[in-house]
Design a protein around this motif. Structure first.
Motif, short mmCIF file in Angstrom:
data_model
loop_
_atom_site.label_atom_id
_atom_site.label_comp_id
_atom_site.label_asym_id
_atom_site.label_seq_id
_atom_site.Cartn_x
_atom_site.Cartn_y
_atom_site.Cartn_z
N ALA A 191 0.83 -1.21 0.00
CA ALA A 191 0.00 0.00 0.00
C ALA A 191 0.87 1.26 0.00
O ALA A 191 0.60 2.23 -0.73
CB ALA A 191 -0.93 0.00 1.21
N ILE A 192 1.93 1.21 0.83
CA ILE A 192 2.86 2.36 0.85
C ILE A 192 3.51 2.52 -0.52
O ILE A 192 3.68 3.63 -1.02
CB ILE A 192 3.92 2.16 1.95
CG1 ILE A 192 3.25 2.21 3.34
CG2 ILE A 192 5.01 3.22 1.83
CD1 ILE A 192 4.19 1.89 4.48
N GLY A 193 3.88 1.41 -1.15
CA GLY A 193 4.48 1.47 -2.48
C GLY A 193 3.55 2.06 -3.51
O GLY A 193 3.96 2.86 -4.37
N VAL A 194 2.26 1.67 -3.43
CA VAL A 194 1.29 2.20 -4.38
C VAL A 194 1.12 3.71 -4.19
O VAL A 194 1.11 4.48 -5.17
CB VAL A 194 -0.07 1.48 -4.21
CG1 VAL A 194 -1.15 2.21 -5.00
CG2 VAL A 194 0.04 0.04 -4.67
N VAL A 195 1.00 4.14 -2.92
CA VAL A 195 0.85 5.56 -2.65
C VAL A 195 2.08 6.34 -3.13
O VAL A 195 1.97 7.40 -3.78
CB VAL A 195 0.61 5.81 -1.16
CG1 VAL A 195 0.64 7.31 -0.84
CG2 VAL A 195 -0.73 5.23 -0.73
N GLY A 196 3.27 5.80 -2.84
CA GLY A 196 4.49 6.47 -3.27
C GLY A 196 4.60 6.54 -4.79
O GLY A 196 4.98 7.58 -5.36
N SER A 197 4.25 5.44 -5.45
CA SER A 197 4.30 5.43 -6.92
C SER A 197 3.30 6.41 -7.51
O SER A 197 3.60 7.10 -8.51
CB SER A 197 4.00 4.01 -7.43
OG SER A 197 4.98 3.09 -6.96
N ALA A 198 2.12 6.48 -6.92
CA ALA A 198 1.11 7.43 -7.41
C ALA A 198 1.60 8.87 -7.24
O ALA A 198 1.39 9.72 -8.13
CB ALA A 198 -0.21 7.23 -6.66
N PHE A 199 2.25 9.12 -6.12
CA PHE A 199 2.78 10.47 -5.87
C PHE A 199 3.84 10.82 -6.91
O PHE A 199 3.83 11.91 -7.50
CB PHE A 199 3.37 10.55 -4.47
CG PHE A 199 3.79 11.93 -4.06
CD1 PHE A 199 2.87 12.81 -3.51
CD2 PHE A 199 5.10 12.35 -4.24
CE1 PHE A 199 3.25 14.09 -3.14
CE2 PHE A 199 5.49 13.62 -3.87
CZ PHE A 199 4.56 14.50 -3.32
N LEU A 200 4.77 9.87 -7.16
CA LEU A 200 5.81 10.12 -8.16
C LEU A 200 5.22 10.30 -9.55
O LEU A 200 5.68 11.13 -10.34
CB LEU A 200 6.83 8.98 -8.14
CG LEU A 200 7.71 8.88 -6.88
CD1 LEU A 200 8.58 7.64 -6.94
CD2 LEU A 200 8.57 10.13 -6.72
N ALA A 201 4.21 9.49 -9.88
CA ALA A 201 3.56 9.61 -11.18
C ALA A 201 2.89 10.98 -11.32
O ALA A 201 2.96 11.62 -12.39
CB ALA A 201 2.53 8.50 -11.36
N ALA A 202 2.26 11.43 -10.23
CA ALA A 202 1.63 12.76 -10.27
C ALA A 202 2.68 13.85 -10.46
O ALA A 202 2.45 14.83 -11.19
CB ALA A 202 0.84 12.99 -8.99
N CYS A 203 3.83 13.67 -9.81
CA CYS A 203 4.93 14.63 -9.99
C CYS A 203 5.40 14.67 -11.44
O CYS A 203 5.65 15.74 -12.02
CB CYS A 203 6.11 14.27 -9.08
SG CYS A 203 5.81 14.57 -7.32
N LEU A 204 5.51 13.49 -12.05
CA LEU A 204 5.95 13.41 -13.44
C LEU A 204 4.95 14.09 -14.37
O LEU A 204 5.32 14.87 -15.25
CB LEU A 204 6.13 11.94 -13.84
CG LEU A 204 6.52 11.69 -15.31
CD1 LEU A 204 7.87 12.34 -15.61
CD2 LEU A 204 6.57 10.19 -15.58
N VAL A 205 3.66 13.80 -14.15
CA VAL A 205 2.62 14.41 -14.99
C VAL A 205 2.63 15.93 -14.82
O VAL A 205 2.51 16.69 -15.80
CB VAL A 205 1.25 13.84 -14.64
CG1 VAL A 205 0.14 14.62 -15.32
CG2 VAL A 205 1.18 12.36 -15.02
N THR A 206 2.79 16.38 -13.58
CA THR A 206 2.83 17.82 -13.31
C THR A 206 4.00 18.47 -14.04
O THR A 206 3.86 19.52 -14.67
CB THR A 206 2.93 18.08 -11.80
OG1 THR A 206 1.79 17.52 -11.14
CG2 THR A 206 3.00 19.57 -11.52
N THR A 207 5.16 17.83 -13.95
CA THR A 207 6.35 18.37 -14.62
C THR A 207 6.15 18.43 -16.12
O THR A 207 6.45 19.45 -16.77
CB THR A 207 7.57 17.51 -14.29
OG1 THR A 207 7.77 17.48 -12.87
CG2 THR A 207 8.83 18.06 -14.96
N LEU A 208 5.63 17.34 -16.71
CA LEU A 208 5.43 17.30 -18.16
C LEU A 208 4.40 18.33 -18.62
O LEU A 208 4.49 18.84 -19.75
CB LEU A 208 4.99 15.90 -18.58
CG LEU A 208 6.04 14.79 -18.42
CD1 LEU A 208 5.44 13.43 -18.77
CD2 LEU A 208 7.26 15.07 -19.31
#
Length: 581
Positions: free
Chosen positions: A217-234
């Motif tokens: 669950a922690i991994g999923v939340v962390g991955s979602a956060f990183l993915a959101a960061c990537l989308v925001t940056t792009l």
């Protein structure tokens, strides 16, 4: 001792790099408290840091001439003390939001109505949250919580940029993401130290079954956060590809701010789109009548479209807001000069600009042009040489300096500047060649003409008729030097370029006459006269060549026609001499 010297040197270098370094001594004290060190035993380091700070202040004062000189009207209008407190609370809240939730909150400008209205409910909510967090920090410090010192370090690093002392930001911006470089380090560190024991406690409470899904669950939340960061940056990066895209995005994010429109007007000015620049500047002025830069941009656009009276008004509005701004005074001087008021323009430059900043290059350049237009070439040379010294690109006024040197009779110096200069356009080289030819410098004129031909061959700049006239002028200069072969070659090139140009045939007539071929010269002049019956000099030249052939009656007719067309012309006295020997 080495540690103390190193700390002092590092602090001095940090101060020279960024003003945020002023918080480092307080962070050092916080770090020592976190480590449990006794402050009294660290006095050599503290003394070195204080000495470094004193050295920095001395160097700053010596280099700038002042310690701190706020720009008039640049600080945020925070209002009364209560409104000021609301601004501070909003600033802290905005920074925390950027750190905790950057998705959709990142922007080139973070706008707020200023002063913050006392009736703004969101402002009171933001202030309440900040005060609650501050109370929690004090409680944690009193409980000697280890993470509390890191949170204190974060708070200290944030203090200079939360508008306790109002920042010099424009367009209603109250915070800027660049101010989070240092605070974000302590925020992440404090967050990690705070979260680690909580995670351990959560792990100790969890059953074996719980642990099977906890880590995923922690991994999923962390991955979602990183993915959101990537989308925001792009999604954000494309807006930064150029100034136009950036400030169009800013105008959409902060439509009530004048800053995006002011900067868009600057972009339009740089692109030479004067009407668009004026449109954007007027939008900025409507949103914020106290935006001095918007008034200045409007003035620049009006000046470039020939609306000099309106430009003067706009520049004076900018100066009313920032009376110390040397750029605005220089622009006002340009507007005054464009209205035929060179004395006022010169006074503005000398009294209001150079008295404040003797190294302001554009002012020296304009002053040189003013002196040149007023027939003061020696003063123009001095001003333009100063401009060359201070301008980032001195070549942009090289042609003006050459013109001033020629007018001042400093021919050798002008020739030295002519050597190897390529950035000038071909037309400017032709103008300089003509000046040199008329001031009795035929060799220098030929050098300028050759430069014009080289520039035209590589990048263009002369149309067919201009190129023909250039070769005609070369032929005339060669003939004046007595090099009839080179003159004939230049005239032949002009003839091959465009035989329909009457001055080509006149040039051939001049050359044939110099060679003694009077009958051929007469035919060349007659062709020129037929093509251009309104050019007086052709009649005079034809009259002389007829006279030299013993055809006095025909010659007198030509001289009479010349005087009818140009009674005060260059050859008028000579023509009358032929008619009345």
């Amino acid at each position: 001792m080495l540690l103390a010297v190193g700390a002092g040197l590092a602090f001095l270098l940090a101060l020279g790099s960024k003003e945020m370094a002023v918080t480092l001594p307080f962070l050092l004290l916080t770090f020592d408290a976190l480590q449990g060190a006794r402050w009294c035993r660290r006095w050599p380091i503290y003394l070195a840091v204080v000495a470094a700070g004193a050295i920095y202040l001395a160097l700053r004062t010596a280099g700038l001439g002042y310690l701190y000189q706020p720009q008039p009207g640049a600080a945020l209008p925070v209002g009364d003390p209560l409104q000021h407190l609301l601004v501070v609370g909003r600033s802290v809240a905005r920074y925390l939001l950027l750190l905790v939730w950057p998705f959709g909150t990142l922007a080139p400008i973070h706008f707020s109505t200023l002063p913050v209205p006392r009736t703004d409910p969101l402002a009171w909510v933001e202030l309440s949250v900040v005060l609650a967090l501050l109370a929690s920090l004090i409680w944690a410090l009193l409980r000697r919580k280890r993470a509390a010192w890191l949170w204190l370090a974060f708070a200290i690093s944030l203090l200079p940029v939360v508008n306790i002392l109002p920042l010099e930001l424009r367009g209603g911006a109250i915070v800027a993401e660049r101010f989070l470089y240092l605070p974000s380090f302590f925020f992440v560190l404090a967050l990690g130290v705070t979260a680690l024991p909580l995670m351990r406690r959560l792990g100790s409470w969890a059953t074996t079954a719980d642990r099977r899904w906890l880590l995923p669950a922690i991994g999923v939340v962390g991955s979602a956060f990183l993915a959101a960061c990537l989308v925001t940056t792009l999604s954000i990066v494309p807006h930064w590809r150029d100034d136009q895209s950036l400030w169009e995005w800013a105008s959409a994010r902060a439509p009530d701010s004048s800053l995006p429109y002011t900067n868009l007007s600057r972009v339009a000015l740089d692109n030479g789109d004067w009407m668009l620049a004026l449109e954007y500047a007027d939008q900025a002025r409507a949103l914020n009548p106290d935006d001095a830069t918007a008034h200045n941009n409007a003035g620049s656009a009006l000046l470039n479209t020939g609306q000099v009276a309106g430009a003067e008004t706009a520049f004076r509005q900018a100066l009313a807001l920032q009376p110390e701004n040397t750029l605005y005074w220089t622009n006002l001087a340009a507007a005054l000069a464009s209205q035929g008021r060179p004395e006022e323009a010169t006074e503005a430059i000398e009294q209001e600009v150079l008295n404040r900043d003797p190294s302001f290059g554009p002012a020296h350049a304009l002053l040189g042009a003013l002196y040149l237009s007023r027939g003061q070439p020696e003063e123009a040379v001095v001003a333009l040489e100063q401009a060359q010294r201070y301008l980032p690109d001195p070549d942009i006024i090289r042609s003006d300096l050459i013109e001033a040197l020629l007018a001042a009779g400093q021919i050798d110096k002008a020739l030295g500047l002519l050597e190897g200069v390529e950035p000038l356009p071909a037309k400017r080289w032709v103008e300089l060649g003509n000046q040199l030819a008329t001031t009795g410098q035929p060799e220098a004129a030929l050098k300028a003409y050759e430069q014009a031909l080289q520039v035209n061959a590589s990048v263009g700049g002369l149309d067919r008729s201009e190129l023909v006239l250039l070769h005609v002028q070369r032929a005339a200069v060669y003939q004046a030097l007595g090099d009839l072969d080179k003159a004939e070659e230049a005239a032949f090139v002009a003839m091959m370029t465009d035989q329909s140009e009457p001055l080509v045939h006149k040039a051939m007539g001049d050359l044939l006459r110099a060679r003694g071929s009077l009958a051929a010269a007469q035919k060349a002049y007659e062709r020129a006269q037929k093509m251009a019956p309104s050019i007086p000099d052709i009649y005079f030249d034809l009259g002389e060549v007829l006279w030299d052939q013993g055809k006095q009656e025909e010659a007198r007719q030509k001289f009479d026609l010349y005087l009818q067309m140009a009674p005060n012309g260059q050859h008028a006295e000579d023509a009358r001499g032929y008619l009345n020997p």
